[in-house]
Design an enzyme around this catalytic site. Sequence first.
Site, PDB file in Angstrom:
ATOM      1  N   TYR A 120     -24.598  -6.776   5.134  1.00  0.00           N
ATOM      2  CA  TYR A 120     -23.843  -7.411   6.209  1.00  0.00           C
ATOM      3  C   TYR A 120     -22.512  -7.939   5.669  1.00  0.00           C
ATOM      4  O   TYR A 120     -22.481  -8.725   4.725  1.00  0.00           O
ATOM      5  CB  TYR A 120     -24.679  -8.543   6.819  1.00  0.00           C
ATOM      6  N   CYS A 121     -21.404  -7.470   6.260  1.00  0.00           N
ATOM      7  CA  CYS A 121     -20.059  -7.947   5.928  1.00  0.00           C
ATOM      8  C   CYS A 121     -19.804  -7.742   4.431  1.00  0.00           C
ATOM      9  O   CYS A 121     -19.976  -6.652   3.915  1.00  0.00           O
ATOM     10  CB  CYS A 121     -19.908  -9.399   6.371  1.00  0.00           C
ATOM     11  N   LEU A 122     -19.402  -8.783   3.719  1.00  0.00           N
ATOM     12  CA  LEU A 122     -19.149  -8.636   2.290  1.00  0.00           C
ATOM     13  C   LEU A 122     -20.419  -8.236   1.545  1.00  0.00           C
ATOM     14  O   LEU A 122     -20.363  -7.547   0.524  1.00  0.00           O
ATOM     15  CB  LEU A 122     -18.587  -9.940   1.724  1.00  0.00           C
ATOM     16  N   GLY A 124     -22.415  -6.112   2.664  1.00  0.00           N
ATOM     17  CA  GLY A 124     -22.415  -4.660   2.820  1.00  0.00           C
ATOM     18  C   GLY A 124     -21.517  -3.977   1.805  1.00  0.00           C
ATOM     19  O   GLY A 124     -21.845  -2.907   1.279  1.00  0.00           O
ATOM     20  N   PHE A 148     -23.823  -3.713   8.665  1.00  0.00           N
ATOM     21  CA  PHE A 148     -23.339  -4.530   9.778  1.00  0.00           C
ATOM     22  C   PHE A 148     -21.907  -4.970   9.452  1.00  0.00           C
ATOM     23  O   PHE A 148     -21.686  -5.621   8.427  1.00  0.00           O
ATOM     24  CB  PHE A 148     -24.192  -5.790   9.961  1.00  0.00           C
TER      25      PHE A 148
END
Length: 216
Positions: A120-122, A124, A148
């Site tokens: 998710y985000c960073l 990811g 995500f």
Amino acid sequence: DTEAFDVGRNIVLSPGAVVFRNDLIELIQYSPSTETVQKVPLLIVPPWINKYYILDLKPQNSFIKWAVDQGLTVFCISWVNPDPRLTSKSFADYMKEGPLEAIAAIQEITGEAKVNLIGYCLGGTLTASTLAYLAAKRRAPVLSVTYFTTMVDFTEAGELSVFIDEEQLQSLEHKMAKTGVLEGRDMANSFNMLRANDLIWSFVVNNYLLGKDPFP
């Protein structure tokens, strides 16, 4: 209202336990809510910034609760709040002590050779880097990966590029060299300015101009 949110009372309510810990993470395993669970466990790698809370705010909008209710064995990384003692830690350390050690712990706990990943985000971005590292090492402990809101190509960083020119990066590096960490308020200011209508001006209008109490 500094007392509006209380972990375990009205946010982060999904039951579970910390099953592994190192310098950078605690690994949470969530309690099953179904009679049987799927064979392959799920590891969620959240960002450093808002951590895993965003995925488990309350039961009505908790992704973690939803995933558990689908019969998944869910694990999630909880990142440490860094202090100057961790100044020497690098991005590679976050990969090794984050996803890699979490995967190894999950394999030992569940007896399964492979895991499914969500980045998710960073988190990811870190997950993508981890998969590249594993591929170079010819290791394949990951069955599938889902991202995500993740950026993996920073060639065109969009609005964020306003805050990451060479001069500002040097300023951040200078500040971090003195304090040992990048303060959360510096990140918060950048995010607030990216969404100024929601995160700055709405408060100016409602609180300063109209005299209303701030939203929690």
